[in-house]
Scaffold this motif. Structure first.
Motif, PDB file in Angstrom:
ATOM      1  N   PHE A   1       0.833  -1.207   0.000  1.00 44.17           N
ATOM      2  CA  PHE A   1       0.000   0.000   0.000  1.00 44.17           C
ATOM      3  C   PHE A   1       0.870   1.260   0.000  1.00 44.17           C
ATOM      4  O   PHE A   1       0.582   2.227  -0.709  1.00 44.17           O
ATOM      5  N   ILE A   2       1.935   1.250   0.804  1.00 43.05           N
ATOM      6  CA  ILE A   2       2.773   2.445   0.938  1.00 43.05           C
ATOM      7  C   ILE A   2       3.602   2.699  -0.319  1.00 43.05           C
ATOM      8  O   ILE A   2       3.700   3.831  -0.800  1.00 43.05           O
ATOM      9  N   TYR A   3       4.196   1.625  -0.853  1.00 41.59           N
ATOM     10  CA  TYR A   3       5.096   1.741  -1.995  1.00 41.59           C
ATOM     11  C   TYR A   3       4.632   0.807  -3.119  1.00 41.59           C
ATOM     12  O   TYR A   3       5.268  -0.236  -3.373  1.00 41.59           O
ATOM     13  N   PRO A   4       3.536   1.150  -3.788  1.00 51.11           N
ATOM     14  CA  PRO A   4       2.958   0.229  -4.777  1.00 51.11           C
ATOM     15  C   PRO A   4       3.883  -0.061  -5.972  1.00 51.11           C
ATOM     16  O   PRO A   4       3.696  -1.072  -6.653  1.00 51.11           O
ATOM     17  N   ASP A   5       4.869   0.804  -6.211  1.00 54.71           N
ATOM     18  CA  ASP A   5       5.734   0.623  -7.376  1.00 54.71           C
ATOM     19  C   ASP A   5       7.058  -0.075  -7.041  1.00 54.71           C
ATOM     20  O   ASP A   5       7.916  -0.229  -7.923  1.00 54.71           O
ATOM     21  N   LEU A   6       7.221  -0.483  -5.785  1.00 52.87           N
ATOM     22  CA  LEU A   6       8.481  -1.112  -5.382  1.00 52.87           C
ATOM     23  C   LEU A   6       8.287  -2.607  -5.155  1.00 52.87           C
ATOM     24  O   LEU A   6       7.163  -3.099  -5.035  1.00 52.87           O
ATOM     25  N   ASP A   7       9.396  -3.314  -5.065  1.00 57.14           N
ATOM     26  CA  ASP A   7       9.390  -4.745  -4.773  1.00 57.14           C
ATOM     27  C   ASP A   7       9.192  -4.912  -3.261  1.00 57.14           C
ATOM     28  O   ASP A   7      10.138  -4.815  -2.482  1.00 57.14           O
ATOM     29  N   SER A   8       7.959  -5.162  -2.845  1.00 53.13           N
ATOM     30  CA  SER A   8       7.628  -5.219  -1.420  1.00 53.13           C
ATOM     31  C   SER A   8       8.310  -6.378  -0.723  1.00 53.13           C
ATOM     32  O   SER A   8       8.699  -6.276   0.449  1.00 53.13           O
ATOM     33  N   SER A   9       8.475  -7.488  -1.421  1.00 48.33           N
ATOM     34  CA  SER A   9       9.117  -8.654  -0.819  1.00 48.33           C
ATOM     35  C   SER A   9      10.585  -8.353  -0.500  1.00 48.33           C
ATOM     36  O   SER A   9      11.072  -8.678   0.595  1.00 48.33           O
ATOM     37  N   PHE A  10      11.283  -7.709  -1.427  1.00 49.49           N
ATOM     38  CA  PHE A  10      12.679  -7.353  -1.206  1.00 49.49           C
ATOM     39  C   PHE A  10      12.811  -6.368  -0.048  1.00 49.49           C
ATOM     40  O   PHE A  10      13.681  -6.516   0.816  1.00 49.49           O
ATOM     41  N   LEU A  11      11.928  -5.353  -0.006  1.00 52.45           N
ATOM     42  CA  LEU A  11      11.987  -4.349   1.050  1.00 52.45           C
ATOM     43  C   LEU A  11      11.663  -4.970   2.404  1.00 52.45           C
ATOM     44  O   LEU A  11      12.271  -4.622   3.426  1.00 52.45           O
ATOM     45  N   ALA A  12      10.702  -5.896   2.438  1.00 58.60           N
ATOM     46  CA  ALA A  12      10.364  -6.589   3.690  1.00 58.60           C
ATOM     47  C   ALA A  12      11.576  -7.329   4.230  1.00 58.60           C
ATOM     48  O   ALA A  12      11.849  -7.309   5.447  1.00 58.60           O
ATOM     49  N   ASN A  13      12.312  -7.974   3.362  1.00 59.55           N
ATOM     50  CA  ASN A  13      13.530  -8.681   3.791  1.00 59.55           C
ATOM     51  C   ASN A  13      14.562  -7.711   4.366  1.00 59.55           C
ATOM     52  O   ASN A  13      15.246  -8.021   5.358  1.00 59.55           O
TER      53      ASN A  13
END
Length: 579
Positions: free
Chosen positions: A15-27
Motif C-alpha cells: 500500500f505504501i510503496y505500490p511501485d516497489l518490490d515489497s518482498s525485497f523491502l520486507a527482507n
C-alpha cells in the motif's frame, strides 16, 4: 514465524510503496531489525501493564546539580533523584528528547543515535532503563535543519539527498492542517538550485520524506539502536503528519497508519513486551483511529482529558467531561489510554473540538491568561489564526474559577484533578513538575522567548530537596499527597488500565464513575466534588451493594448506613471500595 511476519510487512508495504518490490523491502526491514537472527512470537491482545503502572514525563535536565564543585551530568542527577524519591512510586520513565538538538528543547534532532553530551551518555540512559521501564521519543516527522542529513540534502549527496519532503508553491495546499502560523514551505539553496522544503512546525524542523523507503530503513535502524539500549516504550512524536500529499489535509493519511503498523509488527517481533504510543494532539475521534484494529498503537494519549478537566474544575460544571467519558470506547485488550493532565507542552485546544462550545473555550482561555498563562496560535484552513495551546503550569491553572477568579482552593483543586486522572481507565502519566506543584516560570520564558518555556522549569537538586522537606511549602504538600495517592492507587485491581468503567450521573458539580476489576473481585466508586461548595449525595443514588463493606480508600472512612448521605468538601475525592 518469519513467513507470517513477512506477509504482514508486505501487506503494508504494497500500500505504501505500490511501485516497489515489497518482498525485497520486507527482507531488508527484517534484516535491519535482526529478526532474521532472532524473532519472537508476540501474543495478540496482550496487556503489557497492570494497575501498578505509572509513568513519569521529564526532560533529562529538569533536575540538575548546580553546585560549584560538581561535574555531575543531569542524567546522573535525575537517576539519583528517581532512586532516592520515586523508586516506589514510578514504574516507567519518559525522558523527552535527550539527543543533540538545535531548537524546540530537543524536538529538532540533529543526531538520532547520540545522547546530548551535556546531559550524559548511553550508559546513563541504560542505568535508568535497568531500573525503570524506559520510554523514548522517536521524533519521526521532522529533523533539524542543522543536521548532517540536511547538510547532505543541500549538497545533494547521500545519506540525505532525498530524505526531506519537498513541496511546490504552485500546488494547492489550502487544505493542509497546520498546528502553527509559520510558513509551510521554506526555500532552501542547494547544489541543484532553490528547493522548497515542507516544515509542519518550524523552519528549523524540516519534514522527512517517507516516500523514500531509505528513510523508513533509517528509522528502523534507529528503533533497533534504541531497543539495544533498553528502550521499551516508543513515543511516535507528531506522527499524524508523517505522510503528505498536495490537495489533501496531509494528516491521518492511510500511508501514515500503515507505517505505524509496520513499526508495531517489527518492534513486537523483536520485543513482545515493547509498546508504541502515538502522540496525536487532534480532535478526539481522529485520535481514536490510531488504535487501528488493535494493530497500530498499543497506547494513545487522552488529549481531550487535560482541557476538559481544567474546564470542569474552573467552571464547577462537569457536563462536558461526563459526555466525553460516556463517548469513550473501552480499549481492547492489548491497548489502553495514557491519561495525563500536564506535560512539557501546553494544553491543546483542538482536542476540545466538538466537546466545548467556542464561548466556553474562550472563557477558559481568558481565565488562564488571568492566572498568568500564555497562548499560542495555529493557522486555520481559512487563513485565520486560532488559539491552539494554553501555556501555563497546571498548578497555576488551578488558582481559581471562571466566575470568581483566584481563591483559597488552589491546592485542593489541583489534587482533585490528579485523583480523577489516576482513577480513570488507562495508565496515569505525571509530568515531573506536577509532582511538585511547580509554578509558572516567567524568567525561563523571557530568556527563551517561547511561551512553552513557562512550564519547562529546571530545578536545582538542593533547592528541590529543601522544598520537599519543608512541610510548610506547597511543593512539599503536593509531593507528599501525590505519592500517597499513587501508592494507594497501585494496589487496587479495579484500577487496572483495562478494568471496566461506567459514568455516574450525580449532578453537574459531582463527577463520578465506577471501576470494576477484570476478576470482578473489586469495585471502586470514584466520587469527586468539582465545585468550591460543599456537596451532599444520597448514597442510594450511587447504588452501593448492601451486602458489601464499603470504605473510602483515601480517608479510611467506613460507610455503614447506605440509606444515609455522603458529604464532600470543596474538591474532595472519595474512592469507595468494597475491599
Amino acid at each position: 514465524m518469519l513467513e507470517d511476519l513477512k506477509k504482514k510487512l508486505v501487506s503494508s508495504l504494497e500500500f505504501i510503496y505500490p511501485d516497489l518490490d515489497s518482498s525485497f523491502l520486507a527482507n531488508e526491514l527484517i534484516q535491519t531489525m535482526g529478526l532474521d537472527q532472532q524473532c519472537q512470537n508476540p501474543k495478540d491482545h496482550q496487556n503489557n501493564w497492570d494497575e501498578s503502572e505509572t509513568l513519569l514525563i521529564t526532560y533529562a535536565d529538569s533536575i540538575h546539580n548546580t553546585a560549584a564543585a560538581t561535574t555531575e551530568k543531569p542524567l546522573v542527577t535525575l537517576y539519583n533523584f528517581l532512586q532516592g524519591h520515586l523508586k516506589e512510586t514510578i514504574s516507567s520513565v519518559h525522558i523527552l528528547p535527550y539527543f543533540p538538538y538545535s531548537s524546540d528543547d530537543g524536538f529538532s534532532v540533529m543526531d538520532y543515535l547520540a545522547v546530548n553530551e551535556s546531559h550524559g551518555d548511553w550508559e546513563d540512559i541504560e542505568r535508568i532503563a535497568n531500573e525503570f521501564t524506559f520510554m523514548s521519543d522517536l521524533v519521526i516527522n521532522h529533523m533539524s535543519a542543522r543536521s548532517r542529513w540536511f547538510d547532505n540534502f543541500k549538497k545533494r549527496i547521500d545519506p540525505g539527498k532525498d530524505y526531506f519532503y519537498e513541496g511546490n508553491p504552485q500546488d494547492d495546499l489550502s487544505a493542509v492542517v497546520r498546528p502553527r502560523t509559520s510558513p509551510l514551505l521554506n526555500p532552501v539553496t542547494t547544489e541543484d538550485g532553490e528547493r522548497f522544503v515542507w516544515c509542519t512546525f518550524s523552519e528549523d524542523q524540516v519534514d522527512l520524506n517517507f516516500e523514500n523507503p531509505k528513510v523508513l530503513l533509517e528509522f528502523v535502524n534507529i528503533v533497533k539502536h534504541y531497543l539495544d539500549h533498553g528502550v521499551k516504550i516508543f513515543r511516535l512524536d507528531a506522527v499524524a503528519f508523517l505522510w503528505k500529499k498536495a490537495g489533501t489535509p496531509s494528516i491521518h493519511l492511510q500511508e501514515t497508519h500503515e507505517i505505524i503498523k509496520l513499526f508495531r509488527v517489527l518492534i513486537e517481533h523483536h520485543s513482545p513486551d515493547a509498546v508504541i504510543i502515538t502522540e496525536t494532539n487532534v480532535p478526539n475521534r481522529e485520535n481514536l483511529t490510531y488504535f487501528g484494529n488493535a494493530n497500530e498503537a498499543h497506547v494513545i494519549y487522552n488529549f481531550s482529558l487535560p482541557p476538559l478537566l481544567i474546564y470542569s474544575l474552573i467552571s464547577g460544571d462537569c457536563r462536558h467531561l461526563k459526555t466525553w467519558l460516556m463517548s469513550m470506547p473501552p480499549a481492547q485488550m492489548g491497548t489502553t489510554y495514557l491519561n495525563f493532565i500536564a506535560s512539557h507542552d501546553g494544553v491543546g485546544l483542538r482536542p476540545t473540538d466538538g466537546l466545548l462550545a467556542e464561548e466556553e473555550k474562550n472563557q477558559m482561555v481568558s481565565t488562564m491568561l488571568q492566572f498568568g498563562g500564555q497562548m499560542t496560535y495555529r493557522r486555520s484552513r481559512e487563513g485565520t489564526d486560532k488559539p491552539y495551546e494554553m501555556n501555563i503550569s497546571l498548578y497555576d491553572a488551578m488558582k481559581g474559577t471562571i466566575a470568581q477568579g483566584e481563591d483559597k482552593w488552589q491546592l485542593q483543586r489541583y489534587l482533585c484533578a490528579h485523583a480523577i486522572m489516576m482513577a480513570l481507565e488507562g495508565i496515569p502519566a505525571f509530568y515531573i513538575h506536577s509532582l511538585f506543584g511547580t509554578e509558572n516560570d516567567y524568567a525561563r520564558m523571557e530568556n527563551t522567548g517561547r511561551a512553552r518555556s513557562i512550564n519547562r522549569s529546571q530545578w536545582d537538586i538542593s533547592e528541590l530537596e529543601d522544598q520537599i522537606e519543608n512541610k510548610f511549602s506547597h511543593h512539599s504538600k503536593v509531593f507528599s499527597r501525590m505519592n500517597e495517592l499513587i501508592a494507594i492507587r497501585k494496589k487496587q485491581s479495579a484500577f487496572h488500565p483495562n478494568a471496566t468503567q461506567f459514568t455516574l450521573h450525580l449532578g453537574l458539580q459531582i463527577f463520578g464513575f465506577w471501576r470494576q476489576s477484570m476478576r470482578r473481585d473489586q469495585s471502586i466508586f470514584c466520587i469527586n466534588n468539582i465545585s468550591n461548595e460543599v456537596q451532599d449525595i444520597a448514597l442510594s443514588d450511587i447504588n452501593l451493594i448492601g451486602t458489601d463493606d464499603w470504605v473510602d480508600l483515601l480517608s479510611g472512612l467506613k460507610v455503614d448506613d447506605l440509606a444515609g448521605s455522603l458529604t464532600l468538601a470543596p474538591y474532595q475525592t472519595v474512592w469507595l471500595s468494597n475491599r
